[in-house]
Design a protein around this motif. Structure first.
Motif, short mmCIF file in Angstrom:
data_model
loop_
_atom_site.label_atom_id
_atom_site.label_comp_id
_atom_site.label_asym_id
_atom_site.label_seq_id
_atom_site.Cartn_x
_atom_site.Cartn_y
_atom_site.Cartn_z
N GLU A 17 -16.95 -24.52 -45.79
CA GLU A 17 -16.04 -25.57 -46.27
C GLU A 17 -14.58 -25.27 -45.94
O GLU A 17 -13.71 -26.07 -46.23
N PHE A 18 -14.33 -24.09 -45.36
CA PHE A 18 -12.96 -23.72 -45.00
C PHE A 18 -12.85 -23.59 -43.49
O PHE A 18 -12.93 -22.49 -42.94
N PRO A 19 -12.68 -24.69 -42.78
CA PRO A 19 -12.69 -24.63 -41.32
C PRO A 19 -11.47 -23.90 -40.76
O PRO A 19 -10.42 -23.87 -41.40
N PHE A 34 -7.53 -22.93 -46.48
CA PHE A 34 -8.25 -22.07 -47.43
C PHE A 34 -9.06 -21.03 -46.67
O PHE A 34 -9.43 -21.26 -45.51
N ALA A 41 -16.44 -19.06 -60.20
CA ALA A 41 -15.06 -19.16 -59.70
C ALA A 41 -14.97 -18.41 -58.39
O ALA A 41 -15.61 -17.38 -58.21
N GLN A 93 -21.74 -21.86 -63.05
CA GLN A 93 -20.37 -22.19 -62.69
C GLN A 93 -19.74 -20.92 -62.18
O GLN A 93 -19.69 -19.92 -62.88
N GLN A 105 -5.71 -18.37 -54.73
CA GLN A 105 -5.89 -19.49 -55.66
C GLN A 105 -7.33 -19.48 -56.14
O GLN A 105 -8.25 -19.15 -55.38
N SER A 106 -7.53 -19.81 -57.41
CA SER A 106 -8.88 -19.78 -57.96
C SER A 106 -9.46 -21.19 -58.03
O SER A 106 -8.78 -22.14 -58.43
N ILE A 107 -10.72 -21.32 -57.63
CA ILE A 107 -11.42 -22.61 -57.71
C ILE A 107 -12.77 -22.35 -58.37
O ILE A 107 -13.49 -21.47 -57.93
N ARG A 108 -13.08 -23.08 -59.42
CA ARG A 108 -14.39 -22.93 -60.05
C ARG A 108 -15.27 -24.12 -59.67
O ARG A 108 -14.83 -25.26 -59.76
N ARG A 109 -16.46 -23.83 -59.23
CA ARG A 109 -17.36 -24.89 -58.80
C ARG A 109 -18.72 -24.77 -59.48
O ARG A 109 -19.12 -23.69 -59.87
N ASN A 110 -19.40 -25.89 -59.61
CA ASN A 110 -20.79 -25.88 -60.08
C ASN A 110 -21.67 -25.54 -58.90
O ASN A 110 -21.64 -26.22 -57.89
N LEU A 113 -9.75 -17.66 -53.74
CA LEU A 113 -9.59 -17.95 -52.31
C LEU A 113 -8.21 -17.57 -51.82
O LEU A 113 -7.26 -17.48 -52.60
N ARG A 172 -4.98 -18.84 -49.67
CA ARG A 172 -4.37 -20.11 -49.30
C ARG A 172 -3.56 -19.94 -48.01
O ARG A 172 -2.92 -18.92 -47.81
N CYS A 193 -1.73 -15.01 -50.30
CA CYS A 193 -1.57 -15.79 -51.52
C CYS A 193 -2.94 -16.29 -51.98
O CYS A 193 -3.72 -16.78 -51.17
#
Lengths: 234, 292
Positions: free
Chosen positions: A158-160, A13, A105, A103, A65-70, A108, A110, A63
Protein backbone atom coordinates in the motif's frame (compact mmCIF):
# COMPACT_ATOMS: atom_id res chain seq x y z
CA UNK A 1 31.37 -7.11 -10.05
CA UNK A 2 29.53 -5.28 -12.75
CA UNK A 3 28.82 -1.57 -13.22
CA UNK A 4 26.60 -0.16 -10.55
CA UNK A 5 23.26 1.57 -10.90
CA UNK A 6 21.70 4.43 -8.99
CA UNK A 7 17.97 4.63 -8.46
CA UNK A 8 16.14 7.43 -6.71
CA UNK A 9 13.01 6.28 -4.89
CA UNK A 10 10.41 8.49 -3.22
CA UNK A 11 7.11 8.03 -1.49
CA UNK A 12 4.81 9.46 1.13
CA UNK A 13 4.69 6.38 3.42
CA UNK A 14 7.00 3.46 4.12
CA UNK A 15 7.12 0.56 6.55
CA UNK A 16 10.29 -1.51 6.80
CA UNK A 17 9.11 -3.69 9.67
CA UNK A 18 11.55 -4.60 12.39
CA UNK A 19 11.42 -8.35 12.89
CA UNK A 20 11.62 -7.95 16.66
CA UNK A 21 8.40 -5.92 16.66
CA UNK A 22 6.28 -7.89 14.30
CA UNK A 23 2.84 -7.87 15.87
CA UNK A 24 2.49 -4.13 15.87
CA UNK A 25 4.75 -3.17 13.01
CA UNK A 26 7.47 -0.64 13.74
CA UNK A 27 9.56 0.53 10.84
CA UNK A 28 13.32 0.76 10.82
CA UNK A 29 14.61 4.32 10.57
CA UNK A 30 15.64 3.85 6.95
CA UNK A 31 15.03 1.42 4.12
CA UNK A 32 16.66 -1.99 4.63
CA UNK A 33 19.00 -3.42 1.97
CA UNK A 34 16.49 -6.23 1.63
CA UNK A 35 13.64 -3.83 0.77
CA UNK A 36 15.94 -1.92 -1.59
CA UNK A 37 16.78 -5.18 -3.36
CA UNK A 38 13.03 -5.87 -3.69
CA UNK A 39 12.55 -2.48 -5.35
CA UNK A 40 15.28 -3.16 -7.91
CA UNK A 41 13.89 -6.64 -8.55
CA UNK A 42 10.43 -5.19 -9.19
CA UNK A 43 11.97 -3.35 -12.13
CA UNK A 44 14.24 -6.07 -13.48
CA UNK A 45 15.31 -9.46 -12.21
CA UNK A 46 16.11 -12.87 -13.63
CA UNK A 47 17.36 -15.98 -11.82
CA UNK A 48 20.69 -15.35 -13.57
CA UNK A 49 21.41 -12.25 -11.48
CA UNK A 50 21.34 -11.24 -7.87
CA UNK A 51 21.15 -7.60 -6.76
CA UNK A 52 23.63 -6.37 -4.19
CA UNK A 53 23.01 -3.08 -2.40
CA UNK A 54 26.16 -1.00 -1.86
CA UNK A 55 25.00 2.30 -0.40
CA UNK A 56 21.79 4.01 0.55
CA UNK A 57 21.62 7.80 0.56
CA UNK A 58 18.98 9.14 2.92
CA UNK A 59 17.82 12.50 1.59
CA UNK A 60 14.91 13.51 3.83
CA UNK A 61 14.52 13.73 7.63
CA UNK A 62 13.46 10.53 9.40
CA UNK A 63 9.91 11.04 10.61
CA UNK A 64 7.34 8.56 11.96
CA UNK A 65 3.56 8.37 12.05
CA UNK A 66 1.31 5.78 13.65
CA UNK A 67 -1.66 4.24 11.85
CA UNK A 68 -3.96 1.68 13.46
CA UNK A 69 -5.88 -0.61 11.15
CA UNK A 70 -8.34 -3.47 11.48
CA UNK A 71 -6.64 -6.59 10.24
CA UNK A 72 -7.65 -10.22 10.16
CA UNK A 73 -5.95 -12.54 12.63
CA UNK A 74 -5.66 -15.75 10.64
CA UNK A 75 -4.23 -17.06 7.44
CA UNK A 76 -6.05 -19.42 5.13
CA UNK A 77 -5.69 -22.99 6.42
CA UNK A 78 -4.68 -25.18 3.53
CA UNK A 79 -6.49 -28.20 4.98
CA UNK A 80 -9.80 -26.35 4.68
CA UNK A 81 -9.03 -25.44 1.08
CA UNK A 82 -8.19 -29.04 0.29
CA UNK A 83 -11.41 -30.37 1.74
CA UNK A 84 -13.41 -27.76 -0.17
CA UNK A 85 -11.61 -28.78 -3.34
CA UNK A 86 -12.44 -32.43 -2.71
CA UNK A 87 -16.10 -31.91 -1.90
CA UNK A 88 -16.54 -29.18 -4.47
CA UNK A 89 -18.46 -27.08 -1.99
CA UNK A 90 -17.16 -23.66 -0.97
CA UNK A 91 -20.02 -22.70 1.35
CA UNK A 92 -17.87 -23.07 4.44
CA UNK A 93 -14.65 -21.71 3.02
CA UNK A 94 -14.47 -18.12 4.13
CA UNK A 95 -13.02 -15.89 6.78
CA UNK A 96 -15.29 -13.64 8.81
CA UNK A 97 -13.29 -10.45 8.91
CA UNK A 98 -15.42 -8.91 11.66
CA UNK A 99 -15.07 -11.89 14.01
CA UNK A 100 -11.46 -12.72 13.43
CA UNK A 101 -10.22 -9.24 14.09
CA UNK A 102 -6.99 -7.74 15.30
CA UNK A 103 -6.43 -4.04 15.56
CA UNK A 104 -2.82 -3.38 14.86
CA UNK A 105 -0.90 -0.15 14.89
CA UNK A 106 1.89 0.38 12.41
CA UNK A 107 4.58 2.94 13.02
CA UNK A 108 5.32 4.16 9.52
CA UNK A 109 7.90 6.43 8.01
CA UNK A 110 6.58 9.58 6.34
CA UNK A 111 7.82 11.26 3.21
CA UNK A 112 10.87 9.21 2.28
CA UNK A 113 13.46 9.90 -0.39
CA UNK A 114 16.45 7.64 -1.00
CA UNK A 115 19.06 7.01 -3.63
CA UNK A 116 19.95 3.34 -3.82
CA UNK A 117 23.38 2.45 -5.15
CA UNK A 118 23.61 -1.16 -6.20
CA UNK A 119 25.17 -3.63 -8.58
CA UNK A 120 24.36 -7.20 -9.48
CA UNK A 121 26.36 -10.39 -9.56
CA UNK A 122 25.77 -13.29 -11.90
CA UNK A 123 24.54 -16.47 -10.23
CA UNK A 124 25.17 -20.11 -11.00
CA UNK A 125 21.78 -20.19 -12.66
CA UNK A 126 22.97 -17.95 -15.50
CA UNK A 127 22.62 -19.52 -18.92
CA UNK A 128 24.94 -19.11 -21.90
CA UNK A 129 22.92 -16.11 -23.14
CA UNK A 130 23.21 -14.21 -19.90
CA UNK A 131 25.88 -11.58 -19.68
CA UNK A 132 26.14 -8.63 -17.31
CA UNK A 133 25.88 -6.07 -20.10
CA UNK A 134 22.52 -7.33 -21.21
CA UNK A 135 20.99 -7.24 -17.76
CA UNK A 136 22.47 -3.83 -16.98
CA UNK A 137 21.03 -2.47 -20.23
CA UNK A 138 17.64 -3.96 -19.51
CA UNK A 139 17.54 -2.48 -16.03
CA UNK A 140 18.69 0.96 -17.14
CA UNK A 141 16.29 1.04 -20.06
CA UNK A 142 13.34 0.03 -17.91
CA UNK A 143 14.15 2.35 -15.02
CA UNK A 144 14.65 5.32 -17.35
CA UNK A 145 11.34 4.67 -19.11
CA UNK A 146 9.43 4.12 -15.86
CA UNK A 147 8.79 0.50 -16.74
CA UNK A 148 8.45 -2.18 -14.12
CA UNK A 149 7.32 -5.76 -13.66
CA UNK A 150 5.15 -4.60 -10.78
CA UNK A 151 5.01 -1.25 -9.01
CA UNK A 152 7.83 -1.29 -6.43
CA UNK A 153 6.85 -0.52 -2.87
CA UNK A 154 8.29 0.62 0.46
CA UNK A 155 7.96 -2.42 2.65
CA UNK A 156 4.25 -3.02 2.07
CA UNK A 157 2.27 -2.83 -1.13
CA UNK A 158 0.00 0.00 0.00
CA UNK A 159 3.07 2.26 0.06
CA UNK A 160 4.17 2.55 -3.56
CA UNK A 161 7.63 3.78 -4.49
CA UNK A 162 8.11 6.30 -7.29
CA UNK A 163 11.40 5.59 -9.02
CA UNK A 164 13.75 7.51 -11.29
CA UNK A 165 17.01 6.28 -12.77
CA UNK A 166 19.61 8.60 -11.23
CA UNK A 167 22.57 9.62 -13.34
CA UNK A 168 23.37 12.97 -11.75
CA UNK A 169 25.48 13.55 -8.62
CA UNK A 170 23.71 12.71 -5.38
CA UNK A 171 21.95 15.86 -4.09
CA UNK A 172 22.76 17.10 -0.56
CA UNK A 173 20.66 15.52 2.17
CA UNK A 174 18.21 17.49 4.29
CA UNK A 175 18.79 15.55 7.50
CA UNK A 176 19.00 17.49 10.77
CA UNK A 177 22.36 17.29 12.57
CA UNK A 178 21.29 14.60 14.99
CA UNK A 179 20.21 12.32 12.15
CA UNK A 180 22.96 12.84 9.58
CA UNK A 181 25.43 10.78 11.61
CA UNK A 182 23.36 8.29 13.48
CA UNK A 183 23.86 4.82 14.84
CA UNK A 184 20.86 2.86 13.60
CA UNK A 185 21.69 -0.28 15.57
CA UNK A 186 21.47 -3.80 14.22
CA UNK A 187 19.46 -3.90 11.05
CA UNK A 188 18.24 -6.59 8.70
CA UNK A 189 20.58 -6.96 5.75
CA UNK A 190 18.63 -9.62 3.95
CA UNK A 191 17.30 -13.11 4.29
CA UNK A 192 19.49 -15.90 3.05
CA UNK A 193 16.83 -17.87 1.24
CA UNK A 194 17.22 -21.60 1.21
CA UNK A 195 16.54 -23.01 -2.24
CA UNK A 196 15.56 -26.61 -2.57
CA UNK A 197 14.78 -26.71 -6.25
CA UNK A 198 16.03 -23.96 -8.55
CA UNK A 199 13.36 -22.47 -10.74
CA UNK A 200 10.44 -23.87 -8.75
CA UNK A 201 9.59 -20.67 -6.98
CA UNK A 202 10.32 -20.09 -3.33
CA UNK A 203 8.42 -20.47 -0.12
CA UNK A 204 10.22 -19.31 2.99
CA UNK A 205 10.68 -21.91 5.69
CA UNK A 206 12.75 -22.49 8.81
CA UNK A 207 15.89 -23.04 6.76
CA UNK A 208 15.92 -19.43 5.54
CA UNK A 209 18.37 -17.42 7.64
CA UNK A 210 18.07 -13.68 8.38
CA UNK A 211 21.32 -11.70 8.25
CA UNK A 212 21.91 -8.55 10.30
CA UNK A 213 24.53 -5.82 10.24
CA UNK A 214 25.39 -2.83 12.43
CA UNK A 215 23.93 0.09 10.50
CA UNK A 216 25.27 3.62 10.76
CA UNK A 217 24.41 6.77 8.87
CA UNK A 218 27.50 8.78 8.02
CA UNK A 219 26.65 12.16 6.48
CA UNK A 220 23.34 10.72 5.42
CA UNK A 221 24.83 7.65 3.78
CA UNK A 222 24.31 4.07 4.90
CA UNK A 223 27.09 1.83 3.63
CA UNK A 224 25.98 -1.76 3.29
CA UNK A 225 28.54 -4.50 3.90
CA UNK A 226 28.70 -7.51 1.58
CA UNK A 227 26.73 -10.54 2.75
CA UNK A 228 29.86 -12.41 3.68
CA UNK A 229 31.28 -9.33 5.45
CA UNK A 230 32.91 -9.73 8.87
CA UNK A 231 30.33 -7.56 10.63
CA UNK A 232 27.34 -9.50 9.30
CA UNK A 233 25.67 -11.86 11.79
CA UNK A 234 22.90 -14.34 11.26
CA UNK B 1 -5.81 -4.34 -25.22
CA UNK B 2 -6.25 -6.91 -22.53
CA UNK B 3 -5.07 -6.66 -18.97
CA UNK B 4 -2.40 -9.29 -19.61
CA UNK B 5 -0.83 -7.08 -22.26
CA UNK B 6 -0.95 -3.68 -20.67
CA UNK B 7 0.10 -2.10 -17.42
CA UNK B 8 -2.58 0.03 -15.78
CA UNK B 9 -2.63 2.83 -13.25
CA UNK B 10 -5.61 4.78 -12.05
CA UNK B 11 -6.52 7.89 -10.11
CA UNK B 12 -9.64 7.59 -8.03
CA UNK B 13 -11.46 10.55 -6.48
CA UNK B 14 -14.31 10.19 -4.01
CA UNK B 15 -15.89 12.54 -1.55
CA UNK B 16 -17.75 12.54 1.72
CA UNK B 17 -20.36 14.94 3.02
CA UNK B 18 -21.27 15.05 6.68
CA UNK B 19 -19.94 11.60 7.34
CA UNK B 20 -16.97 9.64 8.56
CA UNK B 21 -15.28 7.87 5.65
CA UNK B 22 -12.84 5.85 7.78
CA UNK B 23 -12.64 5.95 11.56
CA UNK B 24 -9.34 5.77 13.42
CA UNK B 25 -9.47 3.08 16.13
CA UNK B 26 -6.55 4.85 17.82
CA UNK B 27 -8.50 8.09 18.20
CA UNK B 28 -11.92 6.96 19.38
CA UNK B 29 -13.11 6.44 15.81
CA UNK B 30 -12.43 10.00 14.75
CA UNK B 31 -11.86 10.38 11.01
CA UNK B 32 -8.25 9.51 10.17
CA UNK B 33 -5.95 12.48 9.88
CA UNK B 34 -2.39 13.04 8.84
CA UNK B 35 -1.18 14.86 11.96
CA UNK B 36 1.34 16.95 10.05
CA UNK B 37 -0.88 18.29 7.30
CA UNK B 38 -4.39 17.76 8.74
CA UNK B 39 -5.33 16.08 5.51
CA UNK B 40 -7.77 13.21 5.88
CA UNK B 41 -6.78 9.60 5.23
CA UNK B 42 -8.68 6.50 4.16
CA UNK B 43 -6.68 3.29 4.34
CA UNK B 44 -6.22 0.92 1.43
CA UNK B 45 -7.88 -1.88 3.39
CA UNK B 46 -10.98 0.22 3.96
CA UNK B 47 -11.40 0.67 0.21
CA UNK B 48 -10.68 -3.01 -0.44
CA UNK B 49 -13.38 -3.99 2.05
CA UNK B 50 -15.95 -2.03 0.04
CA UNK B 51 -14.80 -3.58 -3.22
CA UNK B 52 -15.19 -7.05 -1.71
CA UNK B 53 -18.63 -6.19 -0.39
CA UNK B 54 -19.74 -4.87 -3.77
CA UNK B 55 -18.57 -7.98 -5.59
CA UNK B 56 -20.20 -10.24 -3.04
CA UNK B 57 -23.45 -8.31 -3.36
CA UNK B 58 -23.59 -8.23 -7.14
CA UNK B 59 -22.00 -11.55 -8.07
CA UNK B 60 -23.35 -13.77 -5.32
CA UNK B 61 -23.69 -17.37 -6.37
CA UNK B 62 -21.62 -16.94 -9.51
CA UNK B 63 -18.90 -19.44 -9.98
CA UNK B 64 -15.47 -17.91 -9.59
CA UNK B 65 -16.74 -14.80 -7.80
CA UNK B 66 -16.73 -16.02 -4.23
CA UNK B 67 -15.32 -13.66 -1.63
CA UNK B 68 -12.97 -15.21 0.87
CA UNK B 69 -12.61 -12.41 3.41
CA UNK B 70 -16.21 -11.67 4.24
CA UNK B 71 -18.05 -9.27 6.45
CA UNK B 72 -21.17 -9.91 8.49
CA UNK B 73 -23.68 -10.73 5.84
CA UNK B 74 -23.12 -14.18 4.45
CA UNK B 75 -25.79 -14.05 1.85
CA UNK B 76 -25.29 -17.52 0.53
CA UNK B 77 -24.81 -19.41 3.73
CA UNK B 78 -27.96 -21.36 3.16
CA UNK B 79 -27.38 -22.14 -0.47
CA UNK B 80 -25.39 -25.24 -0.97
CA UNK B 81 -23.71 -24.86 -4.28
CA UNK B 82 -21.88 -27.58 -6.04
CA UNK B 83 -18.64 -27.08 -7.80
CA UNK B 84 -16.61 -29.41 -9.86
CA UNK B 85 -13.98 -30.75 -7.58
CA UNK B 86 -10.49 -30.31 -8.81
CA UNK B 87 -8.68 -33.41 -7.57
CA UNK B 88 -5.11 -32.85 -6.48
CA UNK B 89 -3.92 -36.30 -7.40
CA UNK B 90 -4.57 -35.86 -11.09
CA UNK B 91 -1.61 -33.81 -12.16
CA UNK B 92 1.44 -34.13 -10.04
CA UNK B 93 3.97 -33.88 -12.81
CA UNK B 94 7.60 -33.68 -11.93
CA UNK B 95 7.25 -31.25 -9.07
CA UNK B 96 7.92 -32.46 -5.57
CA UNK B 97 4.71 -33.60 -3.95
CA UNK B 98 4.37 -30.86 -1.36
CA UNK B 99 5.18 -28.08 -3.78
CA UNK B 100 2.81 -29.42 -6.43
CA UNK B 101 -0.02 -29.67 -3.94
CA UNK B 102 0.59 -26.17 -2.69
CA UNK B 103 0.43 -24.86 -6.22
CA UNK B 104 -2.79 -26.67 -7.00
CA UNK B 105 -4.36 -25.32 -3.88
CA UNK B 106 -3.20 -21.79 -4.62
CA UNK B 107 -4.45 -21.99 -8.16
CA UNK B 108 -7.82 -23.32 -7.10
CA UNK B 109 -8.15 -20.47 -4.59
CA UNK B 110 -7.41 -17.96 -7.34
CA UNK B 111 -9.98 -19.51 -9.65
CA UNK B 112 -12.66 -19.67 -6.99
CA UNK B 113 -12.28 -16.40 -5.11
CA UNK B 114 -12.38 -12.96 -6.69
CA UNK B 115 -10.57 -11.29 -3.80
CA UNK B 116 -7.72 -13.83 -3.78
CA UNK B 117 -7.26 -13.36 -7.52
CA UNK B 118 -7.35 -9.56 -7.24
CA UNK B 119 -5.61 -8.67 -3.99
CA UNK B 120 -3.71 -11.86 -3.19
CA UNK B 121 -3.74 -13.95 -0.02
CA UNK B 122 -1.53 -15.81 2.37
CA UNK B 123 -2.07 -19.52 2.88
CA UNK B 124 -0.23 -21.74 5.27
CA UNK B 125 0.89 -25.33 5.31
CA UNK B 126 2.75 -25.72 8.57
CA UNK B 127 6.01 -23.88 8.11
CA UNK B 128 5.48 -23.46 4.40
CA UNK B 129 3.36 -20.60 3.24
CA UNK B 130 1.86 -20.38 -0.16
CA UNK B 131 1.48 -16.74 -0.94
CA UNK B 132 -0.35 -15.07 -3.79
CA UNK B 133 0.45 -11.54 -4.79
CA UNK B 134 -2.54 -10.00 -6.46
CA UNK B 135 -2.22 -7.68 -9.44
CA UNK B 136 -4.11 -4.81 -7.82
CA UNK B 137 -2.18 -2.52 -5.51
CA UNK B 138 -4.05 0.34 -3.80
CA UNK B 139 -2.65 3.27 -1.85
CA UNK B 140 -3.99 5.18 1.12
CA UNK B 141 -6.43 7.82 -0.06
CA UNK B 142 -5.62 11.35 1.08
CA UNK B 143 -7.88 14.36 1.06
CA UNK B 144 -6.89 17.23 -1.20
CA UNK B 145 -7.28 19.87 1.46
CA UNK B 146 -7.05 19.85 5.25
CA UNK B 147 -10.22 18.50 6.81
CA UNK B 148 -11.75 19.59 10.07
CA UNK B 149 -13.51 16.70 11.77
CA UNK B 150 -16.49 17.80 13.82
CA UNK B 151 -17.80 16.12 16.89
CA UNK B 152 -21.58 16.07 16.82
CA UNK B 153 -23.37 15.29 20.06
CA UNK B 154 -26.62 13.41 19.72
CA UNK B 155 -29.24 12.37 22.22
CA UNK B 156 -31.30 9.26 22.48
CA UNK B 157 -34.73 9.32 24.11
CA UNK B 158 -34.18 6.03 25.87
CA UNK B 159 -31.74 4.29 28.16
CA UNK B 160 -30.34 0.79 28.02
CA UNK B 161 -31.00 -0.59 31.48
CA UNK B 162 -33.64 -0.25 34.18
CA UNK B 163 -30.98 0.83 36.65
CA UNK B 164 -30.05 3.71 34.42
CA UNK B 165 -33.66 4.77 34.12
CA UNK B 166 -34.00 4.80 37.85
CA UNK B 167 -30.87 6.85 38.31
CA UNK B 168 -32.15 9.46 35.92
CA UNK B 169 -35.52 9.51 37.71
CA UNK B 170 -37.59 8.98 34.64
CA UNK B 171 -35.68 11.45 32.51
CA UNK B 172 -34.65 8.65 30.21
CA UNK B 173 -32.05 10.07 27.92
CA UNK B 174 -28.53 9.21 26.89
CA UNK B 175 -26.08 11.25 24.98
CA UNK B 176 -23.75 9.97 22.35
CA UNK B 177 -21.44 11.48 19.85
CA UNK B 178 -20.44 10.96 16.29
CA UNK B 179 -17.69 12.40 14.22
CA UNK B 180 -18.23 13.85 10.81
CA UNK B 181 -16.13 15.42 8.13
CA UNK B 182 -18.29 18.30 6.80
CA UNK B 183 -16.74 17.78 3.38
CA UNK B 184 -13.70 16.00 2.06
CA UNK B 185 -12.51 15.11 -1.44
CA UNK B 186 -10.13 12.15 -1.30
CA UNK B 187 -7.70 10.87 -3.86
CA UNK B 188 -6.30 7.34 -4.11
CA UNK B 189 -3.91 5.81 -6.61
CA UNK B 190 -3.92 2.27 -7.91
CA UNK B 191 -1.57 0.02 -9.85
CA UNK B 192 -2.39 -3.14 -11.77
CA UNK B 193 0.45 -5.41 -12.84
CA UNK B 194 -0.26 -7.53 -15.94
CA UNK B 195 2.41 -10.02 -14.90
CA UNK B 196 0.75 -10.72 -11.60
CA UNK B 197 -2.64 -10.73 -13.33
CA UNK B 198 -1.38 -13.54 -15.51
CA UNK B 199 -0.13 -15.43 -12.49
CA UNK B 200 -3.42 -15.28 -10.61
CA UNK B 201 -5.70 -15.52 -13.64
CA UNK B 202 -7.14 -12.02 -13.14
CA UNK B 203 -9.01 -11.44 -16.40
CA UNK B 204 -10.44 -8.56 -18.41
CA UNK B 205 -13.91 -9.23 -17.06
CA UNK B 206 -12.45 -9.16 -13.53
CA UNK B 207 -10.92 -5.79 -14.34
CA UNK B 208 -14.25 -4.49 -15.58
CA UNK B 209 -15.93 -5.72 -12.40
CA UNK B 210 -13.20 -4.14 -10.31
CA UNK B 211 -13.73 -0.74 -11.94
CA UNK B 212 -17.51 -1.14 -11.62
CA UNK B 213 -16.98 -1.75 -7.94
CA UNK B 214 -14.93 1.44 -7.61
CA UNK B 215 -17.62 3.39 -9.44
CA UNK B 216 -20.57 2.03 -7.51
CA UNK B 217 -19.40 0.70 -4.18
CA UNK B 218 -20.44 3.69 -2.09
CA UNK B 219 -24.00 3.31 -3.38
CA UNK B 220 -24.15 -0.01 -1.53
CA UNK B 221 -22.38 1.16 1.59
CA UNK B 222 -24.86 3.57 3.13
CA UNK B 223 -24.90 3.83 6.89
CA UNK B 224 -25.44 6.32 9.67
CA UNK B 225 -21.73 6.98 10.03
CA UNK B 226 -20.77 7.29 6.39
CA UNK B 227 -22.96 10.25 5.51
CA UNK B 228 -23.01 10.88 1.79
CA UNK B 229 -20.10 9.30 0.01
CA UNK B 230 -19.72 9.16 -3.73
CA UNK B 231 -17.17 8.18 -6.33
CA UNK B 232 -16.38 11.27 -8.37
CA UNK B 233 -13.67 10.45 -10.86
CA UNK B 234 -11.91 7.37 -12.10
CA UNK B 235 -9.17 8.09 -14.59
CA UNK B 236 -7.46 5.01 -15.98
CA UNK B 237 -4.07 5.03 -17.67
CA UNK B 238 -3.53 2.08 -19.95
CA UNK B 239 -0.02 1.44 -21.26
CA UNK B 240 0.39 -0.36 -24.54
CA UNK B 241 2.92 -2.81 -23.09
CA UNK B 242 3.08 -5.04 -20.01
CA UNK B 243 6.09 -3.20 -18.61
CA UNK B 244 4.52 0.17 -19.19
CA UNK B 245 5.52 3.22 -21.20
CA UNK B 246 6.03 5.89 -18.57
CA UNK B 247 6.65 6.24 -14.84
CA UNK B 248 3.46 6.06 -12.81
CA UNK B 249 4.24 9.25 -10.90
CA UNK B 250 4.35 11.21 -14.17
CA UNK B 251 0.90 10.00 -15.14
CA UNK B 252 -0.62 10.76 -11.74
CA UNK B 253 0.59 14.35 -12.06
CA UNK B 254 -1.54 14.76 -15.19
CA UNK B 255 -4.69 14.61 -13.11
CA UNK B 256 -5.13 17.62 -10.89
CA UNK B 257 -8.04 18.60 -8.69
CA UNK B 258 -8.05 22.12 -7.30
CA UNK B 259 -10.32 24.15 -5.13
CA UNK B 260 -11.79 26.96 -7.21
CA UNK B 261 -10.60 30.50 -6.58
CA UNK B 262 -12.40 32.24 -3.79
CA UNK B 263 -13.65 29.05 -2.15
CA UNK B 264 -12.38 28.91 1.43
CA UNK B 265 -14.38 25.96 2.72
CA UNK B 266 -15.23 23.52 -0.08
CA UNK B 267 -18.56 21.80 0.40
CA UNK B 268 -19.45 20.45 -3.01
CA UNK B 269 -17.53 18.61 -5.70
CA UNK B 270 -19.38 20.14 -8.62
CA UNK B 271 -19.38 23.73 -7.39
CA UNK B 272 -16.08 24.05 -5.59
CA UNK B 273 -13.55 21.95 -7.52
CA UNK B 274 -11.99 21.91 -10.94
CA UNK B 275 -10.55 18.63 -12.11
CA UNK B 276 -8.30 18.77 -15.12
CA UNK B 277 -6.64 16.03 -17.12
CA UNK B 278 -3.59 17.27 -18.95
CA UNK B 279 -3.97 15.23 -22.13
CA UNK B 280 -1.40 17.30 -24.03
CA UNK B 281 1.45 15.96 -21.96
CA UNK B 282 0.33 12.36 -22.08
CA UNK B 283 3.39 10.21 -22.87
CA UNK B 284 3.27 8.23 -26.11
CA UNK B 285 1.97 4.71 -25.71
CA UNK B 286 -0.39 5.54 -22.87
CA UNK B 287 -4.13 5.90 -23.26
CA UNK B 288 -6.50 7.65 -20.92
CA UNK B 289 -9.89 6.17 -20.15
CA UNK B 290 -12.10 8.51 -18.18
CA UNK B 291 -14.52 6.14 -16.55
CA UNK B 292 -16.22 8.62 -14.29
Amino acid sequence: MTYGVKLRVQGSFACFSRPEMKVERVSYDVITPSAARGILSAIHWKPAITWVIDRIHVLKPICFQSIRRNEVASKIPVSKVKSAMKSGDVTDLYLRADQDRQQRASTLLRDVDYIIEAHFDMTDRAGPDDNPGKHLDTFNRRAAAGQCFQQPCFGAREFPADFTLWTEPVPPHALPDDQADKDLGWMLLDIDHHRDAPGQGHRCDARCVPLFFPARLAKGVLTVPPRDGQEVRS
Amino acid sequence: MGIHESRIEFVYLFDVRNGNPNGDPDAGNMPRLDPETSKGLVTDVSLKRKIRNFVELTQSGQKGYEIYVREKAILNDQHARAYEANGIASEKGKLPKGEGDARKVTQWMCETFFDVRTFGAVMTTGVNCGQVRGPVQLTFAESLHPIVPMEVSVTRMAVTTAAEAEKQQGDNRTMGRKYIVPYGLYRAHGFISPHLARQTGFSDSDLELFFKALENMFEQDRSATRGEMAARKLVVFRHKSPLGEAPAQKLFKLVTARVKDGVTAPRSFDDDFTVTIDRDNLPAGVEIEERL
